[in-house]
Write a protein that holds these residues in place. Structure first.
Motif, short mmCIF file in Angstrom:
data_model
loop_
_atom_site.label_atom_id
_atom_site.label_comp_id
_atom_site.label_asym_id
_atom_site.label_seq_id
_atom_site.Cartn_x
_atom_site.Cartn_y
_atom_site.Cartn_z
N PRO A 104 0.83 -1.21 0.00
CA PRO A 104 0.00 0.00 0.00
C PRO A 104 0.86 1.26 0.00
CG PRO A 104 -0.76 -1.58 1.65
CD PRO A 104 0.56 -2.08 1.15
N LEU A 105 0.44 2.27 -0.73
CA LEU A 105 1.15 3.54 -0.72
C LEU A 105 0.76 4.31 0.55
CD1 LEU A 105 0.82 4.68 -4.45
CD2 LEU A 105 2.47 3.13 -3.39
N GLN A 106 1.71 5.09 1.05
CA GLN A 106 1.49 5.84 2.28
C GLN A 106 1.18 7.29 1.93
OE1 GLN A 106 1.42 4.13 5.20
NE2 GLN A 106 1.81 2.36 3.87
N VAL A 107 -0.03 7.73 2.22
CA VAL A 107 -0.44 9.10 1.93
C VAL A 107 -0.92 9.71 3.24
CG1 VAL A 107 -1.92 10.60 0.56
CG2 VAL A 107 -1.11 8.43 -0.40
N GLY A 108 -0.05 10.49 3.86
CA GLY A 108 -0.39 11.03 5.17
C GLY A 108 -0.72 12.51 5.18
N SER A 109 -0.64 13.17 4.01
CA SER A 109 -0.88 14.61 3.97
C SER A 109 -1.43 15.02 2.61
CB SER A 109 0.42 15.38 4.25
OG SER A 109 1.33 15.18 3.17
N ARG A 110 -1.98 16.22 2.56
CA ARG A 110 -2.47 16.75 1.28
C ARG A 110 -1.31 16.87 0.29
NH1 ARG A 110 -6.97 19.62 0.08
NH2 ARG A 110 -7.39 19.97 2.28
N GLU A 111 -0.13 17.28 0.76
CA GLU A 111 1.02 17.44 -0.13
C GLU A 111 1.38 16.13 -0.80
OE1 GLU A 111 0.77 18.65 2.88
OE2 GLU A 111 0.78 20.81 2.51
N GLU A 112 1.35 15.03 -0.03
CA GLU A 112 1.67 13.73 -0.62
C GLU A 112 0.61 13.30 -1.62
OE1 GLU A 112 4.24 11.58 2.91
OE2 GLU A 112 2.07 11.65 3.10
N LEU A 113 -0.64 13.61 -1.34
CA LEU A 113 -1.72 13.28 -2.26
C LEU A 113 -1.56 14.07 -3.57
CD1 LEU A 113 -4.47 11.89 -2.81
CD2 LEU A 113 -5.55 13.90 -1.78
N VAL A 114 -1.27 15.35 -3.45
CA VAL A 114 -1.09 16.20 -4.64
C VAL A 114 0.10 15.73 -5.45
CG1 VAL A 114 -0.47 18.54 -5.38
CG2 VAL A 114 -2.26 18.21 -3.66
N TYR A 115 1.16 15.32 -4.78
CA TYR A 115 2.36 14.79 -5.48
C TYR A 115 1.98 13.57 -6.32
CZ TYR A 115 7.22 13.25 -6.12
OH TYR A 115 8.43 12.88 -6.67
N LEU A 116 1.25 12.64 -5.74
CA LEU A 116 0.85 11.43 -6.47
C LEU A 116 -0.10 11.76 -7.61
CD1 LEU A 116 0.33 8.82 -3.60
CD2 LEU A 116 2.23 8.97 -5.21
N LEU A 117 -1.02 12.69 -7.39
CA LEU A 117 -1.94 13.09 -8.46
C LEU A 117 -1.18 13.76 -9.61
CD1 LEU A 117 -4.96 14.34 -6.35
CD2 LEU A 117 -5.05 12.56 -8.11
N GLY A 118 -0.13 14.52 -9.27
CA GLY A 118 0.71 15.10 -10.32
C GLY A 118 1.39 14.03 -11.15
N GLU A 119 1.88 12.98 -10.48
CA GLU A 119 2.48 11.86 -11.21
C GLU A 119 1.45 11.14 -12.07
OE1 GLU A 119 4.80 9.35 -8.47
OE2 GLU A 119 6.53 10.32 -9.40
N ALA A 120 0.21 11.02 -11.54
CA ALA A 120 -0.85 10.38 -12.33
C ALA A 120 -1.13 11.17 -13.60
CB ALA A 120 -2.11 10.24 -11.48
N CYS A 121 -1.20 12.50 -13.48
CA CYS A 121 -1.43 13.33 -14.66
C CYS A 121 -0.28 13.17 -15.65
CB CYS A 121 -1.57 14.80 -14.25
SG CYS A 121 -3.08 15.19 -13.34
N GLU A 122 0.94 13.16 -15.16
CA GLU A 122 2.10 13.03 -16.05
C GLU A 122 2.13 11.68 -16.75
OE1 GLU A 122 5.78 13.89 -14.15
OE2 GLU A 122 5.17 15.89 -13.51
N ILE A 123 1.81 10.60 -16.03
CA ILE A 123 1.88 9.28 -16.65
C ILE A 123 0.78 9.13 -17.69
CG2 ILE A 123 0.43 7.94 -15.04
CD1 ILE A 123 3.83 6.84 -16.42
N GLU A 124 -0.41 9.68 -17.44
CA GLU A 124 -1.47 9.65 -18.45
C GLU A 124 -1.04 10.43 -19.69
OE1 GLU A 124 -3.75 7.64 -18.17
OE2 GLU A 124 -4.40 7.45 -16.10
N HIS A 125 -0.45 11.58 -19.46
CA HIS A 125 0.03 12.43 -20.55
C HIS A 125 1.13 11.71 -21.34
CE1 HIS A 125 0.70 16.99 -21.53
NE2 HIS A 125 0.49 16.27 -22.61
N GLY A 126 2.06 11.07 -20.62
CA GLY A 126 3.16 10.37 -21.27
C GLY A 126 2.69 9.18 -22.08
#
Length: 298
Positions: A6-28
């Protein structure tokens, strides 16, 4: 089977970081698939029989369907991102360099249509827990860790996600954890007007994210279309690539000289700083047009 912790998401910043990676991977992924589609031959005059042209056209139609869904996934991931109060994220790696800031086994590269490209696409879209080797020539890259500062009270650290589905399930679990801790009203703070919806972009599946339930539905759609519903991947992107590669290999067995792709390779206007060698665009007009397009895109 591969174990995906399981991924560890303990803060809004960590959630935003992962969502940014999700956007980049979809784009890529979308850029990879577009490049493969553009490389396809389109007429019998390019050395194909009428039957082969028909098969290539069928593969192209499937690729276009996948590409459109990747655009939808990027829009849905952006909806989740803006719903939690972050800015839209439309960045992507400066293709065609390999991505070294994702987990070591996740690489984005521009390849012409063929068995190697298809096996690479299958690897990137593989269902959670599936053990599958990447295409030939893709060795795991060392990851680049972001700089950390003791002066920053909150920081987001990379998470070792292994598949696109693994990434999204981590985001889904992180959203649920933050909602349990702070309440939905404190997590979903983004302006409703920032949501991309069907009325603007025509996709019937493009719905607004307003809370945990709608975010979970968006993630479920992304995962189901990409790697398939749990235990059933036939109609997913992964399943479609499996079908194309089997069809492609059968066509090559019947005609060993069959090659549906043009002899293309990625070309640069100028080399990125971390690329030692590559093909540069030599024609001055082509280079200026490419540079203009890059500037407009950015």
């Amino acid at each position: 089977m591969t174990t995906e912790p399981p991924l560890q998401v303990g803060s809004r910043e960590e959630l935003v970081y992962l969502l940014g990676e999700a956007c980049e991977i979809e784009h890529g992924l979308m850029c990879e698939y577009l490049y493969a589609q553009f490389s396809l031959k389109r007429a019998a005059g390019e050395g194909l029989t009428p039957e082969q042209v028909a098969r290539v056209q069928a593969w192209e139609a499937t690729l276009i369907d996948v590409i459109k869904q990747e655009m939808l996934h990027l829009a849905l991931a952006t909806n989740i991102l803006t719903a939690v109060g972050a800015a839209p994220h439309f960045e992507r790696p400066n293709l065609p360099i390999l991505s070294r800031w994702y987990p070591p086994g996740v690489q984005i590269a521009l390849l012409p249509f063929g068995e190697r490209a298809l096996r690479h696409f299958m690897y990137l879209e593989r269902p959670e827990g599936m053990t599958l080797q990447d295409a030939e020539g893709f060795a795991a890259q060392p990851g680049i860790q972001p700089l950390a500062s003791i002066d920053r009270p909150v920081a987001a650290a990379p998470e070792p996600w292994q598949t696109v589905g693994h990434l999204y399930r981590g985001i889904e679990a992180g959203l649920a954890q933050l909602c349990d801790r702070y309440g939905e009203d404190a997590v979903f703070i983004g302006p409703p007007g920032a949501q991309a919806v069907t009325a603007t972009f025509e996709w019937k599946e493009l719905t607004a994210v307003t809370g945990l339930a709608s975010a979970s539905r968006a993630i479920e759609l992304i995962v189901e279309q990409g790697e398939g519903a749990r235990g059933d991947w036939v109609k997913s992107h992964f399943g479609k690539f499996v079908g194309i590669v089997e069809d492609f290999l059968a066509m090559q067995a019947a005609d060993p000289g069959f090659d549906p792709a043009r002899p293309v390779e990625p070309a640069y206007v100028r080399l990125p700083p971390d690329v030692e060698s590559g093909t540069l665009i030599e024609d001055r007009v082509t280079a200026r047009v490419a540079d203009l397009c890059n500037g407009l895109y950015e």
